[in-house]
Write a protein that holds these residues in place. Structure first.
Motif, PDB file in Angstrom:
ATOM      1  N   PRO A  61      -3.138 -15.048 -10.932  1.00  0.00           N
ATOM      2  CA  PRO A  61      -3.431 -14.023 -11.947  1.00  0.00           C
ATOM      3  C   PRO A  61      -2.810 -12.662 -11.640  1.00  0.00           C
ATOM      4  O   PRO A  61      -2.611 -11.864 -12.555  1.00  0.00           O
ATOM      5  CB  PRO A  61      -4.963 -13.934 -11.948  1.00  0.00           C
ATOM      6  CG  PRO A  61      -5.432 -15.213 -11.365  1.00  0.00           C
ATOM      7  CD  PRO A  61      -4.363 -15.653 -10.402  1.00  0.00           C
ATOM      8  N   GLU A  64       0.824 -11.840 -13.557  1.00  0.00           N
ATOM      9  CA  GLU A  64       0.885 -11.940 -15.003  1.00  0.00           C
ATOM     10  C   GLU A  64       1.479 -10.666 -15.586  1.00  0.00           C
ATOM     11  O   GLU A  64       1.693  -9.685 -14.889  1.00  0.00           O
ATOM     12  CB  GLU A  64      -0.503 -12.197 -15.582  1.00  0.00           C
ATOM     13  CG  GLU A  64      -1.042 -13.570 -15.230  1.00  0.00           C
ATOM     14  CD  GLU A  64      -2.359 -13.859 -15.905  1.00  0.00           C
ATOM     15  OE1 GLU A  64      -2.387 -14.802 -16.693  1.00  0.00           O
ATOM     16  OE2 GLU A  64      -3.331 -13.128 -15.658  1.00  0.00           O
ATOM     17  N   THR A  68       5.136 -11.833 -14.433  1.00  0.00           N
ATOM     18  CA  THR A  68       5.134 -13.275 -14.669  1.00  0.00           C
ATOM     19  C   THR A  68       6.472 -13.873 -14.253  1.00  0.00           C
ATOM     20  O   THR A  68       7.522 -13.414 -14.705  1.00  0.00           O
ATOM     21  CB  THR A  68       4.867 -13.581 -16.161  1.00  0.00           C
ATOM     22  OG1 THR A  68       3.609 -13.009 -16.522  1.00  0.00           O
ATOM     23  CG2 THR A  68       4.840 -15.080 -16.427  1.00  0.00           C
ATOM     24  N   SER A  73       7.003 -17.800 -17.643  1.00  0.00           N
ATOM     25  CA  SER A  73       7.270 -17.182 -18.950  1.00  0.00           C
ATOM     26  C   SER A  73       7.882 -18.174 -19.918  1.00  0.00           C
ATOM     27  O   SER A  73       7.538 -18.188 -21.108  1.00  0.00           O
ATOM     28  CB  SER A  73       8.208 -15.983 -18.799  1.00  0.00           C
ATOM     29  OG  SER A  73       7.548 -14.912 -18.191  1.00  0.00           O
ATOM     30  N   ARG A 109      -4.183 -18.145 -21.036  1.00  0.00           N
ATOM     31  CA  ARG A 109      -4.551 -16.913 -21.725  1.00  0.00           C
ATOM     32  C   ARG A 109      -4.263 -17.082 -23.226  1.00  0.00           C
ATOM     33  O   ARG A 109      -4.742 -17.988 -23.848  1.00  0.00           O
ATOM     34  CB  ARG A 109      -3.796 -15.722 -21.140  1.00  0.00           C
ATOM     35  CG  ARG A 109      -4.031 -15.542 -19.669  1.00  0.00           C
ATOM     36  CD  ARG A 109      -5.284 -14.718 -19.399  1.00  0.00           C
ATOM     37  NE  ARG A 109      -5.314 -14.355 -17.991  1.00  0.00           N
ATOM     38  CZ  ARG A 109      -6.308 -14.651 -17.189  1.00  0.00           C
ATOM     39  NH1 ARG A 109      -7.344 -15.300 -17.643  1.00  0.00           N
ATOM     40  NH2 ARG A 109      -6.287 -14.279 -15.935  1.00  0.00           N
TER      41      ARG A 109
END
Length: 189
Positions: A61, A64, A68, A73, A109
């Motif tokens: 996390p 991100e 990322t 991505s 997400r």
């Protein structure tokens, strides 16, 4: 005739579906099933097979947003751009393989939220992984299509036999019909 509404063609937009195999094996039956789905997609639908599972970094996390990794991505972009996702997953030690769980964490997400998804199976024995994967994907807010189940028993088959089974008319029809039902689900949302 110009102006005649009945003479106008109705254009249905092309649906793009991303197929993800949860296996990293070169001779994976789940990857073969994913490729078979791409070859048997109905008119108005394109199935794109994702092949970057083994190149994904472990989800963190802290990495991100602007941090990322490019491989992550690319997967996030592919899931976001897809109209739906199909996952074909083996079972390892009564669970979901780590590489697939990692990929799901990467897209957990915004890309997963409300995204139509369908599970397909290359083994009748993957009952624990099926249940775990469905629970994971529901928790991540995928819109799981569960009305039609596709299972083509490929477990333990060598590549020539897998190819033969997937090219049988009954298998091709089953794949076509499963994707058709999934596309109806996508369009009804």
């Amino acid at each position: 005739m110009p102006g005649n509404e009945s003479s106008k063609l109705i254009s249905i937009p092309l649906l793009n579906i991303l197929a993800i195999s949860g296996s990293l094996r070169a001779a994976s039956t789940n990857s073969a099933l994913s490729a078979g789905l791409a070859q048997n997609a109905p008119t108005g639908c394109r199935v794109i097979v994702y092949d970057g599972l083994g190149r994904l970094p472990i989800f963190n996390p802290d990495d991100e947003g602007e941090r990322t990794p490019p491989q992550a991505s690319a997967l996030i972009d592919a899931v976001t751009a897809a109209d739906g996702v199909i996952v074909s997953c083996p079972e390892y030690a009564h669970g979901v393989p780590g590489g697939l769980k990692n990929a799901l964490d990467v897209v957990s997400r915004d890309a997963a939220v409300g995204k139509p998804a369908m599970l397909v199976h290359a083994s009748p024995r993957s009952l624990f992984a099926r249940a775990a994967l469905a629970e994971i994907m529901r928790t991540m807010s995928f819109a799981l299509f569960e009305d039609t189940a596709l299972e083509i028993a490929l477990l333990g088959k060598k590549p020539p036999e897998v190819d033969r089974i997937l090219s049988e008319p009954a298998s091709q029809l089953a794949m076509h019909n499963a994707i058709s039902a999934f596309t109806d689900f996508i369009r009804s949302r």
